[in-house]
Every structure is written in C-alpha cells, then in structure tokens.
Design a protein around this motif. Structure first.
Motif: not given
Length: 199
Positions: A176, A191, A193-199
């Motif tokens: 994170r 991309e 942001w998507i990965e960050y929210f996927r965490l």
C-alpha cells in the motif's frame, strides 16, 4: 580489456570442472561453451555495447542451464546433493543482468526482463527452498528499488513491486505504501488507482 575478460573466464573454472565431473557435458562441449563465453565477454567490453549484446549472452546462458537441467534429470541426478554447477549459471546470468542495467539504466524493458528472470528462478529453485526463496525475494526487492529509482514515472514497475510485497513478502502495508508513493508522483495514472483500490 583482456584482463577483465580473463577474470570473468577464470570464474568459470570450478563450474566447468563440476559439469565434467558429473558427466553432464563432454570436453568438446565445454570447450565450445568457453569459446562462446569468451566471444560474448569480448563483445561486452567494446566501447559501444548495445542492450541486445547483453540479452544474447543471457539467452545463451539460459539455454546452457536448460540443457544442464535436462541432462541432470535424464541421469536421475536430482536426488544428489547440490553442487557448484547447480547455481553458478544462474548467478552468472544475474551478474550479466547487473552489468546490463548499470550500462543501460534507461531501458525499462531490460529491468522488467531482469525481474521476470528472478521470478522464474524463484519458481524453479532447488535445494533449501526457504533459504533460496528468501534470497530471491531480497534480490527482487533490491532490483525493484533500483528500477523504480531509475524510472519513477513508470507505473508498471510500481505495480509489480507492490504485487511482490503483497504476494511474496505477505506485507500489505508495504504494498500500500509503495502504491501511495507512486500515486504522489503519477496521480493521473488510472491503472495505479485501480491497483491501489484492489488492495
């Protein structure tokens, strides 16, 4: 120039003797390997070395190691204890990658290939699995840190580094934190942001 090449060739002596002792390669095959490695080493000592020169050398070493593994498996030597030739080619490939990224730090694809190579060796490691996993994980973390410092605006590197922290090191807070640092630098990357929210 010749002294440096000679030094790199002398580092191979123990490995070549081990390959011959274990009957994985014949003397003519070992001579051909030394001749080819000498050619590659001289190519890397030229004034203008291209990235492809390093990649050709790496590809050759990967093929030699694949042949060694195949012959070892065919001879049913996988139960024998680990010897020098079991890890020396991998160490040489890592050293060639290190030389390549020092010479061509601007090449993002080279960094990504280095990361993928370490990941592939981590999957097929032999011997003490925990110790090797730990070594590969540490090396991978160091390579990611160097790659990110060379290319701080390359979102793929940040994403892969965060995935490594999460999946391999089991450290969600570090993953994170990496993505948060990336978002401070490149806040308009969807991309990330998507990965960050996927965490």
């Amino acid at each position: 120039m010749a002294e440096v090449v000679q030094y790199h060739l002398e580092q191979m002596v123990g490995e070549l003797e081990d390959l011959e002792r274990r009957d994985l390669f014949t003397k003519p095959e070992l001579k051909a390997i030394v001749k080819k490695r000498t050619k590659f080493e001289y190519a890397l000592r030229r004034r203008r070395v291209k990235c492809i020169d390093y990649l050709r050398y790496i590809e050759y070493e990967i093929n030699v190691d694949a042949l060694r593994r195949q012959r070892k498996q065919r001879k049913q030597q996988h139960s024998a204890k680990t010897t020098l030739s079991d890890f020396s080619i991998t160490q040489r490939i890592i050293a060639i990658f290190e030389r390549a990224v020092v010479r061509h730090p601007e090449d993002v694809q080279l960094w990504l290939q280095f990361v993928e190579f370490i990941k592939s060796r981590r999957r097929m490691s032999t011997g003490d699995a925990d110790e090797e996993d730990d070594g590969h994980s540490r090396l991978l973390s160091q390579v990611f840190a160097r790659a990110i410092s060379a290319h701080p605006y390359e979102s793929q590197l940040w994403i892969k580094a965060a995935a490594h922290e999460l999946e391999v090191n089991m450290n969600g807070s570090a993953a994170r934190a990496l993505l948060q640092r990336a978002l401070r630098l490149i806040s308009d990357d969807k991309e990330l942001w998507i990965e960050y929210f996927r965490l």
